[in-house]
Design an enzyme around this catalytic site. Structure first.
Site, PDB file in Angstrom:
ATOM      1  CB  ILE A 311     -35.699  84.212 -80.800  1.00 14.11           C
ATOM      2  CG1 ILE A 311     -36.349  85.468 -80.209  1.00 14.11           C
ATOM      3  CG2 ILE A 311     -34.873  83.477 -79.743  1.00 14.11           C
ATOM      4  CD1 ILE A 311     -37.323  85.195 -79.056  1.00 14.11           C
ATOM      5  CE1 TYR A 313     -30.589  83.173 -90.584  1.00 10.94           C
ATOM      6  CE2 TYR A 313     -29.733  85.224 -89.665  1.00 10.94           C
ATOM      7  CZ  TYR A 313     -29.688  84.220 -90.630  1.00 10.94           C
ATOM      8  OH  TYR A 313     -28.733  84.265 -91.617  1.00 10.94           O
ATOM      9  CD  GLN A 314     -28.275  86.641 -82.317  1.00 13.08           C
ATOM     10  OE1 GLN A 314     -28.354  87.280 -83.369  1.00 13.08           O
ATOM     11  NE2 GLN A 314     -27.160  86.508 -81.627  1.00 13.08           N
ATOM     12  CD  GLU A 315     -30.577  81.469 -78.925  1.00 10.94           C
ATOM     13  OE1 GLU A 315     -29.412  81.064 -78.987  1.00 10.94           O
ATOM     14  OE2 GLU A 315     -31.070  81.960 -77.893  1.00 10.94           O
ATOM     15  CB  SER A 316     -29.753  77.587 -84.547  1.00 10.43           C
ATOM     16  OG  SER A 316     -31.033  77.743 -85.175  1.00 10.43           O
TER      17      SER A 316
END
Ligand code: GLU
Length: 486
Positions: A311, A313-316
């Site tokens: 999560i 990695y996907q976010e930032s």
């Protein structure tokens, strides 16, 4: 003498007749075909390679593209599957040719002419291209002549070794080494770390592994694409091969094969070629700084730390100072109000952001309807984390209206993009939402989660990620490498 002379010829006649009948019986009784034997034993014995593209262990046990496909074949036959892994390609073909050995090889094998003496191949199930791999930063080879004077290592017994042998006829100065002690992941790692200059692997293997090796690049394709096939031992018996072909044609037609390809090779489409090695770089350079926080959050919330990291990695892209135009900030990209609710004082503090974001995710997951069961429950929680529980509810209601199952992620996923189309959202309770993005959000996180799971397999738990990403001991043999050409 007990028996009167008159009976003797008769006895001899009966003995002879019985003997002939028995002998004839032996001839008439057919030896069972391979397929009949498999069905009789109730077991399909398959040999494969332990590698990310074929067969390995993950969080839920045995997995891998070849494994999943061959498991379906065994189910189709109505027998149990028994998988064994070969030490290397020569060992694999030896086992296949052994009496009482495995009857099928499902191991990402190119159906090459050179293997005719060792195997008969099925219909193709994947097209692959042999690729020369080099390290970024080094001059890029672009044609066969550029292989001269380089340290080249390939798998012993591979079609790439075959190709190099052919090339050597035209370029006698060509030097290369074959090793039976390594797998494709090792070859890529050695290029990545500069231990060798070049290797050759098939495009599917690179696609599967690019995410772990940031410095690995394709130099050029060495020849045209070729087909992968399953293999049986040479011989006359067609029974198993025919059944395999029937099965492979079937999964091609009904879409199962495509679904497996999407699942195992799909991250390459999602990440793209550049994204794949960027991920690898971040895995080594960024994640180690935050891994302990994800592990801590995992303990607190009882959620797999690799999912939380995915999560993040996907976010930032694991950047604590990330900021978006819409005002969400930090590694887990929290809004001000969520941060406050989760007790996060400083959103730009990586530790606080991770603990707060994970808590928020856990809360959302807990709040989902009891009807949603794992593993779908996790995908629903991700969707709700992205789009909000209200819109997710709308998508589930749309699914129900369409006669789909509102508790199945696969069904609700089809409805989410409709939340952005007026004809649909105008009839929902909560209206417009960018549902298509949510589908991508969940899909990306699942890919990252899969990748993280592979690099941190059970046998590697406890090691820091940077180390595991670099060394991947799960498939590395302990035998020392042969000496390499300088
Ligand atoms: N596909 C290769 C072969 O059939 C082996 C694995 C690889 O290097 O891609 O020889």
């Amino acid at each position: 003498m007990f028996i009167p002379m008159a009976f003797r010829p008769r006895r001899a006649f009966w003995l002879l007749a019985t003997g002939i009948l028995l002998a004839l019986g032996g001839c008439v009784e057919k030896t069972p075909s391979t397929l009949e034997r498999i069905k009789e034993d109730g077991v399909l014995r398959v040999v494969t390679r332990n590698s990310p593209a074929t067969y390995f262990q993950d969080r839920s046990g045995e997995t891998g593209f070849e494994y999943e496909l061959v498991k379906r074949f065994a189910e189709d036959l109505g027998v149990k599957l028994q998988v064994e892994t070969a030490d290397n390609l020569d060992d694999l073909f030896n086992r296949l040719n052994q009496k009482n050995g495995p009857v099928l090889a499902a191991a990402g094998l190119v159906a090459s002419e050179g293997r005719k003496a060792q195997a008969r191949f099925s219909h193709p199930y994947l097209e692959v291209t042999p690729q020369v791999i080099y390290r970024s930063g080094a001059p890029r080879p672009t044609r066969p002549e550029d292989l001269l004077g380089k340290r080249i290592l390939v798998l012993q017994g591979s079609t790439h070794a075959e190709q190099l042998a052919v090339l050597k006829r035209s370029y006698p100065e060509l030097q290369y080494e074959e090793s039976s002690a390594v797998e494709v992941v090792d070859l890529l790692r050695m290029v990545d770390e500069g231990q060798i200059d070049l290797t050759l692997v098939d495009s599917n293997e690179l696609a599967m592994n690019q995410v772990y090796f940031p410095n690995v690049r394709v130099a050029f394709d060495l020849g045209d694409s070729r087909a992968l096939g399953w293999a049986v031992a040479p011989g006359e018996d067609q029974s198993l091969l025919q059944e395999v072909d029937r099965f492979l044609d079937g999964v091609q037609e009904n879409g199962t094969l495509q679904r497996l390809k999407d699942r195992y090779y799909g991250h390459v489409d999602v990440l793209g070629y550049v994204g794949a090695y960027t991920f690898a770089k971040h895995l080594q350079q960024r994640l180690p700084r935050y891994e302990q926080h994800f592990r801590r959050a995992s303990q607190e919330q009882e959620i797999d730390w690799r999912l939380l990291a995915a999560i993040g990695y996907q976010e930032s892209l694991w950047q604590p100072a990330a900021t978006s135009k819409t005002g969400v900030r930090g590694l887990m990209m929290l809004t001000q109000s969520t941060a406050q609710a989760m007790g996060v004082a400083n959103r730009l503090d990586a530790r606080q952001s991770i603990l707060g974001g994970s808590k928020y995710f856990a809360l959302i997951k807990e709040g989902l309807s009891d009807e949603l069961l794992e593993p779908d429950r996790t995908w629903f929680a991700l969707a709700a984390y992205n789009i909000g529980i209200a819109h997710l509810g709308d998508a589930r209601r749309l699914a129900r209206q369409e006669g789909l199952d509102p508790n199945k992620w696969l069904d609700v996923k089809k409805m989410l993009p409709r939340l952005a189309q007026k004809q649909w959202y105008s009839k929902t309770r909560f209206g417009y939402a960018r549902g298509g993005e949510t589908v991508h959000f969940v899909q990306n996180i699942r890919r990252y989660y899969d990748i993280l799971t592979w690099v941190t397999q059970p046998q590697m738990e406890g090691t820091q990620i940077a180390e595991s990403a670099l060394h991947m001991p799960a498939v590395i043999k302990e035998k020392p490498l042969e000496s390499l050409p300088n």
